[in-house]
Motif scaffolding. Structure first.
Motif, short mmCIF file in Angstrom:
data_model
loop_
_atom_site.label_atom_id
_atom_site.label_comp_id
_atom_site.label_asym_id
_atom_site.label_seq_id
_atom_site.Cartn_x
_atom_site.Cartn_y
_atom_site.Cartn_z
N GLY A 82 1.05 -1.47 -0.43
CA GLY A 82 0.48 -0.15 0.25
C GLY A 82 0.88 1.38 0.22
N ILE A 83 0.49 2.67 -0.23
CA ILE A 83 1.30 3.59 -1.00
C ILE A 83 0.56 4.73 -0.01
N ALA A 84 1.04 5.35 1.06
CA ALA A 84 0.09 6.09 2.59
C ALA A 84 1.30 7.68 2.06
N ASN A 85 0.01 8.09 2.27
CA ASN A 85 0.25 9.53 2.67
C ASN A 85 0.60 10.24 4.18
N GLU A 86 1.38 11.13 4.29
CA GLU A 86 2.13 11.31 5.64
C GLU A 86 1.19 11.64 7.03
N ALA A 87 -0.15 11.26 6.61
CA ALA A 87 -1.21 11.00 7.74
C ALA A 87 -1.76 10.02 8.32
N ASP A 88 -1.01 8.86 7.22
CA ASP A 88 -1.27 7.22 7.20
C ASP A 88 -1.78 6.72 6.49
N SER A 89 -2.09 7.90 5.78
CA SER A 89 -4.39 7.22 5.24
C SER A 89 -3.72 6.47 3.92
N VAL A 90 -3.60 5.19 3.34
CA VAL A 90 -4.07 4.52 2.76
C VAL A 90 -4.05 5.64 1.46
N ILE A 91 -3.05 5.53 -0.07
CA ILE A 91 -4.28 6.05 -0.81
C ILE A 91 -4.62 5.24 -2.11
N LEU A 92 -3.33 4.01 -2.55
CA LEU A 92 -3.98 2.97 -2.74
C LEU A 92 -3.30 1.73 -2.67
N GLU A 93 -4.36 0.35 -2.87
CA GLU A 93 -3.57 -0.15 -2.71
C GLU A 93 -3.01 -1.25 -3.80
N PHE A 94 -2.04 -1.51 -3.80
CA PHE A 94 -2.25 -3.11 -4.32
C PHE A 94 -1.41 -4.88 -4.39
N ARG A 95 -2.04 -5.33 -5.42
CA ARG A 95 -1.92 -6.63 -4.87
C ARG A 95 -0.95 -7.33 -6.44
N GLN A 96 -0.76 -8.51 -6.00
CA GLN A 96 0.40 -8.54 -6.55
C GLN A 96 -0.03 -10.18 -7.14
N THR A 97 0.66 -9.48 -8.50
CA THR A 97 -0.38 -10.96 -10.02
C THR A 97 0.89 -11.45 -10.89
N GLY A 98 1.29 -11.40 -10.66
CA GLY A 98 3.03 -11.78 -10.84
C GLY A 98 4.16 -11.38 -10.16
N VAL A 99 5.35 -12.43 -10.70
CA VAL A 99 6.34 -12.02 -9.75
C VAL A 99 6.73 -10.54 -9.84
N ASP A 100 6.98 -9.64 -11.46
CA ASP A 100 6.89 -8.35 -11.07
C ASP A 100 5.99 -7.17 -11.49
N PHE A 115 2.15 -5.82 -10.51
CA PHE A 115 0.77 -5.59 -9.47
C PHE A 115 -0.20 -4.54 -9.80
N VAL A 116 -0.81 -5.00 -9.35
CA VAL A 116 -2.47 -3.26 -9.57
C VAL A 116 -2.92 -3.15 -9.05
N ALA A 117 -3.80 -2.61 -9.18
CA ALA A 117 -4.08 -1.33 -7.95
C ALA A 117 -5.42 -2.17 -7.86
N VAL A 118 -5.46 -2.27 -6.74
CA VAL A 118 -6.97 -2.87 -5.97
C VAL A 118 -8.40 -2.10 -6.81
N ASP A 119 -8.08 -0.97 -6.94
CA ASP A 119 -9.52 -0.50 -7.41
C ASP A 119 -9.58 -0.60 -8.94
N GLY A 120 -8.79 -1.16 -9.97
CA GLY A 120 -8.09 -1.30 -10.99
C GLY A 120 -7.49 -0.17 -11.93
N SER A 121 -7.04 0.61 -11.14
CA SER A 121 -7.12 2.32 -12.05
C SER A 121 -5.70 2.25 -12.80
N LEU A 122 -4.33 1.20 -11.52
CA LEU A 122 -3.00 2.05 -12.09
C LEU A 122 -2.82 -0.06 -12.07
#
Length: 135
Positions: free
Chosen positions: A100-118, A120-127
């Motif tokens: 997960g990528i977070a900001n200074e307030a420790d709020s998660v901006i985006l979360e990613f799940r691994q889809t292969g060895v190298d 990942f995809v954003a859980v919301d499908g955006s990246l």
């Protein structure tokens, strides 16, 4: 059996519970098994230089995820970023499925799940995230 020959046997028998207890202690470190990292929150699976690309193919970002410990995770460095969603990113941390990528307030901006060895995809499908070539 003489006293001299019984002493080493008695000493060995008296140490047996101590030695056996040490072998079964819960404080013993687990044996590390070398394997390809799976989506397990393993920090090593996410360390490195990554290209973050929007699902629509527009211009994205290059982020370097590193091992530098911070209060809520690990350090990151943003390079060449055209994504407003990642502008406030200050750190990252492993999750059960990837990171997960977070900001200074420790709020998660985006979360990613691994889809292969190298990959990942954003859980919301955006990246999509893939290893970036070193520059």
């Amino acid at each position: 059996m003489t006293f001299a020959s019984a002493l080493p046997l008695a000493l060995c028998l008296s140490l047996l519970p101590v030695v056996a207890g040490a072998c079964h202690s819960k404080e013993q470190p687990a044996v590390s098994q070398s394997r390809v990292p799976e989506p397990s929150g393993d920090i090593e699976a996410a360390i490195g230089l990554w290209a973050f690309t929007p699902a629509d193919g527009s211009k994205g970002c290059v982020l370097a995820l590193n091992r530098q410990p911070l209060p809520h995770g690990y350090g990151l460095h943003i390079e060449h970023c055209a994504l407003a969603s990642l502008a406030a990113a200050t750190h990252w941390r492993p999750t059960a499925q990837g990171f997960g990528i977070a900001n200074e307030a420790d709020s998660v901006i985006l979360e990613f799940r691994q889809t292969g060895v190298d990959t990942f995809v954003a859980v919301d499908g955006s990246l999509r995230v893939e290893r970036a070539p070193s520059t």
